[in-house]
Design an enzyme around this catalytic site. Structure first.
Site, PDB file in Angstrom:
ATOM      1  N   ASP A  51       0.834  -1.212   0.000  1.00  0.00           N
ATOM      2  CA  ASP A  51       0.000   0.000   0.000  1.00  0.00           C
ATOM      3  C   ASP A  51       0.860   1.251   0.000  1.00  0.00           C
ATOM      4  O   ASP A  51       2.091   1.174  -0.123  1.00  0.00           O
ATOM      5  CB  ASP A  51      -0.994  -0.029   1.174  1.00  0.00           C
ATOM      6  CG  ASP A  51      -0.307  -0.143   2.517  1.00  0.00           C
ATOM      7  OD1 ASP A  51       0.689   0.583   2.746  1.00  0.00           O
ATOM      8  OD2 ASP A  51      -0.751  -0.958   3.361  1.00  0.00           O
ATOM      9  N   LYS A  73      -4.685   3.565  -0.958  1.00  0.00           N
ATOM     10  CA  LYS A  73      -5.445   4.690  -1.497  1.00  0.00           C
ATOM     11  C   LYS A  73      -4.545   5.417  -2.484  1.00  0.00           C
ATOM     12  O   LYS A  73      -3.383   5.617  -2.211  1.00  0.00           O
ATOM     13  CB  LYS A  73      -5.761   5.653  -0.348  1.00  0.00           C
ATOM     14  CG  LYS A  73      -7.081   6.365  -0.507  1.00  0.00           C
ATOM     15  CD  LYS A  73      -7.234   7.440   0.536  1.00  0.00           C
ATOM     16  CE  LYS A  73      -7.738   6.873   1.842  1.00  0.00           C
ATOM     17  NZ  LYS A  73      -8.097   7.900   2.813  1.00  0.00           N
ATOM     18  N   MET A 185      -1.691   9.854  13.565  1.00  0.00           N
ATOM     19  CA  MET A 185      -2.930  10.371  12.986  1.00  0.00           C
ATOM     20  C   MET A 185      -3.460  11.580  13.759  1.00  0.00           C
ATOM     21  O   MET A 185      -4.632  11.643  14.122  1.00  0.00           O
ATOM     22  CB  MET A 185      -3.978   9.244  12.931  1.00  0.00           C
ATOM     23  CG  MET A 185      -3.530   8.139  11.981  1.00  0.00           C
ATOM     24  SD  MET A 185      -4.430   6.598  12.104  1.00  0.00           S
ATOM     25  CE  MET A 185      -3.460   5.691  13.287  1.00  0.00           C
TER      26      MET A 185
HETATM   27  N1  SAH Z   1       2.207   0.339  11.423  1.00  0.00           N
HETATM   28  C1  SAH Z   1       2.676   1.684  11.212  1.00  0.00           C
HETATM   29  C2  SAH Z   1       1.640   2.720  11.573  1.00  0.00           C
HETATM   30  C3  SAH Z   1       0.383   2.661  10.721  1.00  0.00           C
HETATM   31  S1  SAH Z   1      -0.832   3.847  11.168  1.00  0.00           S
HETATM   32  C4  SAH Z   1       4.000   1.886  11.964  1.00  0.00           C
HETATM   33  O1  SAH Z   1       4.424   1.019  12.722  1.00  0.00           O
HETATM   34  O2  SAH Z   1       4.635   2.923  11.750  1.00  0.00           O
HETATM   35  C5  SAH Z   1      -0.431   5.164  10.075  1.00  0.00           C
HETATM   36  C6  SAH Z   1       0.149   6.333  10.836  1.00  0.00           C
HETATM   37  O3  SAH Z   1       1.508   6.090  11.127  1.00  0.00           O
HETATM   38  C7  SAH Z   1       0.159   7.623  10.051  1.00  0.00           C
HETATM   39  O4  SAH Z   1      -1.067   8.307  10.086  1.00  0.00           O
HETATM   40  C8  SAH Z   1       1.250   8.395  10.763  1.00  0.00           C
HETATM   41  O5  SAH Z   1       0.758   8.970  11.957  1.00  0.00           O
HETATM   42  C9  SAH Z   1       2.236   7.288  11.107  1.00  0.00           C
HETATM   43  N2  SAH Z   1       3.310   7.145  10.088  1.00  0.00           N
HETATM   44  C10 SAH Z   1       3.579   6.068   9.331  1.00  0.00           C
HETATM   45  N3  SAH Z   1       4.652   6.283   8.530  1.00  0.00           N
HETATM   46  C11 SAH Z   1       5.070   7.535   8.791  1.00  0.00           C
HETATM   47  C12 SAH Z   1       6.129   8.355   8.274  1.00  0.00           C
HETATM   48  N4  SAH Z   1       6.973   7.913   7.341  1.00  0.00           N
HETATM   49  N5  SAH Z   1       6.260   9.605   8.783  1.00  0.00           N
HETATM   50  C13 SAH Z   1       5.435  10.075   9.744  1.00  0.00           C
HETATM   51  N6  SAH Z   1       4.413   9.350  10.251  1.00  0.00           N
HETATM   52  C14 SAH Z   1       4.230   8.095   9.789  1.00  0.00           C
END
Ligand code: SAH
Length: 267
Positions: A51, A73, A185
């Site tokens: 994704d 998306k 988020m």
């Molecule tokens: N499983 C993922 C999180 C998924 S939820 C993890 O462990 O990182 C998705 C949220 O993760 C986004 O809305 C944001 O808040 C955060 N996120 C994921 N990748 C990011 C990135 N490269 N930079 C900043 N925030 C990130």
């Protein structure tokens, strides 16, 4: 759902290979922030589901004949629902063998990994999980410590937006502690988040907003609780983003520079 189940079992003849699912942590963006185990799994895959949070160059490790399915998306286009993704996993495992579900960061950190695992297992499909470099660790990428000796005793990782769309009540609890607070988020909740910290008199607490952290276009913006809402509104901050709040954030050199300037003005 019932119809889909019946159709799945009748239509999909078992493949020569036994169906298998591996949930793979794809890291936060930078394609080098993945584990060796993840790379080996990708190169073994028959089907890869990925994704928008997954760097496309990770797909280069796949066998040329591996089937790649984008389930994220994409600007205005159809967004796959979780149920559809679950079904794609099962159908492809039954049809082709080893399915890799690449998930941004770590599959079990706000990633619905457990739901995908349980759904596949309910079809008798064997599931493995390869943990990933979660975006929780991104502050370090930008020189911001999550913990600093003598400054904070914990860090909290909270989703700012709960499944009901409200701000998590955990933010109020975390705001009362010494913790560095990492909010997922949170962009649309900037005002509410600031209000919680203002409510306990922490108006000047340092904040970092990490946007697309470790991607080629990644950026970090700095603020304090008082200026958080204005920063988010004025900077057009791109998603995904993390909001990181706490005294430990204040040890980033940006805040030392600010302090030097203020001191120079006073003298
Ligand atoms: N499983 C993922 C999180 C998924 S939820 C993890 O462990 O990182 C998705 C949220 O993760 C986004 O809305 C944001 O808040 C955060 N996120 C994921 N990748 C990011 C990135 N490269 N930079 C900043 N925030 C990130």
């Amino acid at each position: 759902m019932r119809n889909w189940l019946l159709a799945t079992f009748t239509k999909h003849k078992p493949t020569r290979k036994s169906p298998r699912l591996t949930l793979v942590g794809a890291g936060p963006g930078d394609p080098e922030l993945v584990t060796l185990k993840a790379v080996k799994a990708i190169s073994n895959a028959d089907v890869i589901l990925h994704d928008a949070l997954v760097h496309p160059s990770l797909l280069e490790y796949a066998k040329p004949e591996a089937k790649k399915i984008f389930v994220g998306k994409r600007a205005g286009k159809h967004h796959h629902k979780q149920e559809e993704i679950n079904q794609l996993i099962v159908e492809n495992a039954l049809d082709h063998g080893h399915v890799i579900r690449l998930k941004g960061g770590d599959p079990f950190v706000f990633g619905r990994g457990k739901e995908e695992k349980e759904f596949a297992e309910s079809f008798g499909i064997e599931v493995d999980v390869i943990p990933g470099v979660t975006s929780v660790t991104l502050p370090g990428y930008y020189g911001i410590p999550l913990t600093k000796r003598g400054v904070n005793e914990s860090f909290w990782v909270i989703t700012a937006t709960t499944s009901s769309g409200k701000l998590s009540a955990d933010v109020t609890l975390a705001a009362q502690s010494t913790a560095t607070v990492v909010l997922f988020m949170g962009l649309k909740k900037a005002r509410e988040i600031a209000e919680v910290f203002e409510g306990v008199g922490k108006n000047h607490l340092p904040v970092a907003i990490i946007s697309r952290g470790s991607w080629e276009d990644g950026k970090v913006h700095f603020a304090t609780i008082d200026t958080l809402e204005e920063q988010v509104a004025s900077q057009k901050i791109a998603s995904p983003a993390l909001i990181v709040i706490g005294e430990a954030v204040g040890s980033h050199e940006y805040f030392y520079e600010q302090m030097k300037q203020v001191t120079a003005e006073i003298w």
